[in-house]
Design a protein around this motif. Structure first.
Motif, short mmCIF file in Angstrom:
data_model
loop_
_atom_site.label_atom_id
_atom_site.label_comp_id
_atom_site.label_asym_id
_atom_site.label_seq_id
_atom_site.Cartn_x
_atom_site.Cartn_y
_atom_site.Cartn_z
N GLY A 162 0.81 -1.21 0.00
CA GLY A 162 0.00 0.00 0.00
C GLY A 162 0.84 1.25 0.00
N ASP A 163 2.05 1.14 0.52
CA ASP A 163 2.98 2.26 0.53
C ASP A 163 3.88 2.14 -0.70
OD1 ASP A 163 5.61 3.61 1.14
OD2 ASP A 163 4.46 4.23 2.89
N LYS A 164 3.79 3.10 -1.61
CA LYS A 164 4.53 3.00 -2.88
C LYS A 164 6.04 2.95 -2.66
CE LYS A 164 0.98 5.29 -5.67
NZ LYS A 164 0.03 5.56 -4.60
N ILE A 165 6.51 3.65 -1.64
CA ILE A 165 7.95 3.65 -1.38
C ILE A 165 8.41 2.26 -0.98
CG2 ILE A 165 9.76 4.58 0.11
CD1 ILE A 165 8.11 7.17 0.30
N GLU A 166 7.70 1.66 -0.03
CA GLU A 166 8.06 0.33 0.44
C GLU A 166 7.90 -0.71 -0.67
OE1 GLU A 166 9.36 -2.46 3.31
OE2 GLU A 166 9.32 -0.26 3.35
N SER A 167 6.81 -0.61 -1.44
CA SER A 167 6.56 -1.61 -2.48
C SER A 167 7.61 -1.57 -3.57
CB SER A 167 5.17 -1.41 -3.09
OG SER A 167 5.08 -0.17 -3.75
N LYS A 168 8.15 -0.38 -3.87
CA LYS A 168 9.21 -0.29 -4.88
C LYS A 168 10.48 -0.98 -4.39
CE LYS A 168 9.94 3.10 -7.61
NZ LYS A 168 10.24 4.42 -8.21
N LEU A 169 10.78 -0.83 -3.11
CA LEU A 169 11.98 -1.48 -2.57
C LEU A 169 11.84 -3.00 -2.63
CD1 LEU A 169 12.61 0.82 0.54
CD2 LEU A 169 13.87 0.81 -1.62
N ILE A 170 10.65 -3.51 -2.30
CA ILE A 170 10.43 -4.95 -2.35
C ILE A 170 10.47 -5.45 -3.79
CG2 ILE A 170 8.74 -6.78 -1.89
CD1 ILE A 170 7.83 -5.15 0.52
N ALA A 171 9.87 -4.68 -4.70
CA ALA A 171 9.89 -5.07 -6.11
C ALA A 171 11.32 -5.14 -6.64
CB ALA A 171 9.06 -4.09 -6.93
N LYS A 172 12.13 -4.17 -6.26
CA LYS A 172 13.54 -4.18 -6.68
C LYS A 172 14.26 -5.41 -6.14
CE LYS A 172 14.47 0.75 -7.41
NZ LYS A 172 15.27 1.92 -6.97
N ALA A 173 13.98 -5.74 -4.87
CA ALA A 173 14.61 -6.91 -4.28
C ALA A 173 14.20 -8.18 -5.00
CB ALA A 173 14.26 -7.00 -2.80
N ALA A 174 12.98 -8.19 -5.57
CA ALA A 174 12.49 -9.35 -6.31
C ALA A 174 12.93 -9.30 -7.78
CB ALA A 174 10.98 -9.43 -6.23
N LYS A 175 13.77 -8.30 -8.10
CA LYS A 175 14.31 -8.11 -9.45
C LYS A 175 13.20 -7.86 -10.48
CE LYS A 175 18.48 -10.78 -8.55
NZ LYS A 175 19.38 -11.91 -8.97
N VAL A 176 12.20 -7.09 -10.05
CA VAL A 176 11.14 -6.65 -10.95
C VAL A 176 11.47 -5.22 -11.38
CG1 VAL A 176 8.69 -6.09 -11.14
CG2 VAL A 176 9.42 -8.12 -9.88
N ASN A 177 11.35 -4.95 -12.67
CA ASN A 177 11.66 -3.62 -13.17
C ASN A 177 10.74 -2.57 -12.54
OD1 ASN A 177 13.59 -4.68 -14.85
ND2 ASN A 177 12.26 -4.75 -16.64
N THR A 178 11.30 -1.46 -12.14
CA THR A 178 10.51 -0.35 -11.59
C THR A 178 10.95 0.94 -12.25
OG1 THR A 178 12.10 0.04 -9.80
CG2 THR A 178 10.28 -1.48 -9.35
N ILE A 179 10.12 1.95 -12.13
CA ILE A 179 10.44 3.25 -12.71
C ILE A 179 11.53 3.90 -11.87
CG2 ILE A 179 9.51 5.53 -13.25
CD1 ILE A 179 6.79 4.22 -13.62
N PRO A 180 12.59 4.42 -12.49
CA PRO A 180 13.67 5.05 -11.72
C PRO A 180 13.19 6.29 -10.99
CG PRO A 180 13.95 5.45 -14.07
CD PRO A 180 12.86 4.44 -13.94
N GLY A 181 13.75 6.51 -9.81
CA GLY A 181 13.38 7.68 -9.04
C GLY A 181 13.96 7.64 -7.65
N PHE A 182 13.49 8.54 -6.79
CA PHE A 182 13.94 8.62 -5.40
C PHE A 182 13.03 7.75 -4.55
CE2 PHE A 182 13.79 10.84 -1.23
CZ PHE A 182 15.13 10.69 -0.88
N ASP A 183 13.61 6.82 -3.85
CA ASP A 183 12.84 5.82 -3.12
C ASP A 183 12.59 6.17 -1.65
OD1 ASP A 183 12.72 4.28 -5.41
OD2 ASP A 183 14.58 3.23 -4.95
N GLY A 184 12.84 7.40 -1.27
CA GLY A 184 12.56 7.84 0.09
C GLY A 184 11.45 8.86 0.13
N VAL A 185 11.18 9.40 1.33
CA VAL A 185 10.15 10.42 1.50
C VAL A 185 10.76 11.79 1.21
CG1 VAL A 185 8.56 11.50 3.12
CG2 VAL A 185 8.98 9.04 3.23
N VAL A 186 10.08 12.58 0.39
CA VAL A 186 10.54 13.93 0.06
C VAL A 186 10.11 14.87 1.17
CG1 VAL A 186 10.52 15.75 -1.67
CG2 VAL A 186 10.28 13.36 -2.38
N LYS A 187 11.06 15.59 1.76
CA LYS A 187 10.78 16.37 2.97
C LYS A 187 10.05 17.68 2.68
CE LYS A 187 14.86 14.51 5.36
NZ LYS A 187 16.17 14.84 5.97
N ASP A 188 10.51 18.41 1.68
CA ASP A 188 9.91 19.72 1.40
C ASP A 188 10.08 20.05 -0.07
OD1 ASP A 188 12.61 20.66 1.10
OD2 ASP A 188 12.69 21.05 3.25
#
Length: 691
Positions: A157-183
């Motif tokens: 449900g959390d896009k940030i967390e799901s992208k990290l798991i998808a990467k670990a499973a070697k599933v292609n993801t859209i490149p970007g910043f995988d953390g929370v943007v502060k401001d």
């Protein structure tokens, strides 16, 4: 997506999805509706609370009733007469209209659960469906959350967390910043590192809320502000992420079911690329897709969704997904194997919204449904809605009216049924997007499958203008208006089948009429043969011959002027029109091929006199800013005496949880401001005057 255990479960689903295009099971072409096969010996829950509203709440309640489960609806004070409240066994008010004080109010919903003794909660989609804190609070009270557990929600449900798991499973993801943007300034820095254009999106939730595309630093700052505010309003979570914006992508969704025993199914993929404001407008299934995520010219972004019941998936598989979710939440194993999942025929879904499609492909419209009639008398049509005649469409919630679904043996058949369904869908009292939906499904690019998420701006670069009439269609429309005028004139001479006066001139057999359409004036000769009347139908089987451009157009029908629908035959071709307006001054509005056309029909004498009538001078809009939609004022950025540049933000209007920046049309000085933050405004209300 039904419940499963944590990150390991998510990886299991990802593994299944990576192989979806190699294991497709095609069955016969039997057209399926979903079916709920209830086993009375299979104990689930006695009472379920639905923490949602609208069509999805009604959909969940429908299955619960079939399973013998009592239901509890929650609602805001403005939703007290909503359909989902009426069809539930019990209902509890959880607060005032704003979502943050009602449908996102966890304390009030928890109290409703205790008050009613509900054993489980179905969250629908959106709102609290992907909120792990809500799932934790339910678990602490011993209440079952019908959906993923807290670990799974965190994982997918959390896009940030799901992208990290998808990467670990070697599933292609859209490149970007995988953390929370502060401001906003960090957003600009990250966007610069990724490279423009970028997509700013809410980490929680979905449905196009909290999403903005930025092409430069200024748009990034503005996008961060609007996305965070929308995300907080819609999901109670303002965290954002930034990733590379994929130009010209296709949006493919994959429906999955997974239980608590290590079993997972994928229920085929859905094509969802036709969108406006990052929200789906048209979906279809069986959709052709590629196993790779990125290919030359386009990208397939696979979106893993939670808590979504999709009618088109149910139509081709025959499964009741809500029932499956309830069973899984109770702890039962999946009833089916992957080889059991069929693809029977083709299904198409049009999302019918209370929106003006002529404004940015759909700005919200509010009002009361003065007349509402779903096309359920047509075969192979399904309508999932949460409204009825008399319902109010308010500024507080999503403007969806319904999910209109048609299905057939082939895509061609399903699309033809969608044309008929849209033509027979009666909606009065609010502006709706049926004109746009009707045009999309018949457009050559859509029919050929040449689509992407940029379909609308590419096909309509200057905005949607409605259906463009061909010469033949123009003749049909003019003929219909003329015949309708004659039928109305003849009916006005009758009362209960008899003449209103005992002595009248002989009935006219030919009329000379002036019909105006799009500033064009057409003098038409209309003759009538046949004179079949009945008391109940007033005028029956009138045949009119209208000469247009030297050609004769034959129009026949029952001409029941009290009906919302106008089924007629034009030169042997069946059409269903709707008469939206007919006045004594000859004004007629006809919905034809989805689009509303304004005509004026006058007798020859009336037309000769109308030229003496003064015309209304149009308003000069160059120095005023009016609200293009109903909503609430979030912020006002100017005051009298300020100098503003063309394109500068004047104020922000929020409607249906989407924030819209109103800008100056020219460089000028602010003369007066007619609104303030917190005000509720209607469509066309004056906001700011410029000198």
């Amino acid at each position: 997506m039904a419940a499963y255990r944590g990150a390991a479960g998510f990886q299991r689903v990802l593994l299944a999805v990576k192989h979806v295009c190699f294991s497709k099971q095609r069955c016969g072409v039997i057209i399926c509706r979903y079916s709920t096969v209830y086993d009375p010996n299979e104990k689930t829950f006695d009472k379920i609370l639905i923490a949602n509203r609208g069509e999805i709440a009604c959909r969940v309640i429908k299955t619960c009733k079939k399973m013998g489960i009592k239901t509890v609806a929650v609602h805001s004070d403005v939703d007290s007469s909503a359909v989902h409240v009426k069809v539930a066994d019990e209902a509890v008010c959880v607060g005032p209209a704003p979502t943050s004080k009602s449908y996102l109010n966890m304390d009030a919903i928890m109290n409703a659960i205790k008050q009613t003794g509900a054993q489980a909660v179905h969250p629908g989609y959106g709102f609290l469906s992907e909120n792990k804190e809500f799932a934790k609070r339910l678990a602490a009270e011993g209440v079952t959350f019908i959906g993923p557990d807290t670990h799974a929600i965190q994982a997918m449900g959390d896009k940030i967390e799901s992208k990290l798991i998808a990467k670990a499973a070697k599933v292609n993801t859209i490149p970007g910043f995988d953390g929370v943007v502060k401001d906003a300034e960090e957003a600009v820095k990250i966007a610069g590192e990724i490279g423009y254009p970028v997509m700013i999106k809410a980490s929680a939730g979905g449905g196009g809320k909290g999403m903005r595309i930025a092409w430069n630093d200024e748009e990034t700052r503005e996008g961060f502000r609007f996305s965070s505010q929308e995300a907080l309003s819609s999901f109670g979570d303002d965290r954002l992420l930034i990733e590379k914006f994929i130009d010209n992508p296709r949006h493919i969704e994959i429906q999955v079911l997974a239980d608590k025993h290590g079993n997972a199914l994928w229920l085929n993929e859905r094509e969802c690329s036709i969108q406006r404001r990052n929200q789906k407008v048209v979906e279809e299934i069986d959709a052709a897709c590629t196993v790779t995520f990125v290919r030359s010219g386009s990208c397939c972004e696979y979106v893993f969704l939670t808590q979504v019941e999709h009618p088109i998936t149910e139509c081709i598989t025959g499964l009741d997904l809500v029932q499956q979710m309830i069973r899984i939440a109770k702890g039962y194993k999946l009833q089916h194997k992957q080889s059991d999942i069929p693809i029977n025929g083709w299904a198409v879904e049009s999302r019918v919204y209370a929106e003006d499609p002529y404004k940015s492909f759909g700005l919200p419209s509010i009002g009361r449904l003065s007349q509402y009639q779903e096309p359920l008398d047509l075969p192979n049509v399904r309508v999932d809605s949460g409204i009825q005649e008399g319902s109010d469409i308010s500024i507080y919630y999503d403007p969806m009216i319904s999910k209109l679904v048609t299905y057939g043996k082939t895509r061609e058949e399903a699309l033809k049924k969608m044309e008929d369904a849209l033509d027979n869908y009666v909606i009065r009292g609010v502006t709706h997007n049926i004109p746009l939906l009707r045009e999309i499904i018949v457009h050559s690019r859509f029919v050929s499958g040449d689509i992407s998420t940029k379909f609308l701006p590419e096909v309509y670069p200057d905005g949607f203008k409605g259906h463009m009439l061909t010469a033949g269609e123009r003749r049909e429309l003019l003929a219909t208006a003329a015949a309708l005028y004659v039928a109305a004139q003849l009916r006005s001479q009758k009362f209960l089948g008899d003449l209103r006066v005992s002595v009248v001139p002989a009935e006219c057999r030919r009329w000379e009429l002036c019909v105006e359409l799009d500033k064009g004036v057409h003098m038409l000769g209309v003759s009538r043969s046949g004179n079949n009347y009945t008391v109940s139908e007033i005028v029956q089987n009138i045949t009119s011959l209208v000469e247009i451009d030297g050609e004769k157009v034959e129009v026949s029908g029952e001409w029941n002027l009290a009906s919302a629908l106008l089924p007629i035959t034009i030169n042997g071709k069946h059409r269903t029109l709707q008469c939206l307006l007919r006045t004594a001054a000859g004004e007629i509005s006809l919905q034809y091929l989805g689009t509303s056309f304004k005509l004026r029909v006058l007798s020859k004498l009336a037309a000769s006199l109308s030229k003496h009538m003064p015309e209304k001078v149009p308003e000069d809009t160059s120095s005023i800013l009016r609200s293009p939609m109903p909503g609430s004022v979030v912020a006002v950025s100017v005051k009298p005496g300020d100098n503003v540049a063309e394109g500068q933000e004047i104020c922000v209007i929020e409607a249906m949880k989407m924030q819209n920046s109103m800008t100056a049309a020219k460089t000028a000085k602010v003369k007066s401001v007619h609104c303030k933050a917190g005000d509720t405004v209607g469509e066309g209300d004056l906001l700011v005057e410029l000198e």
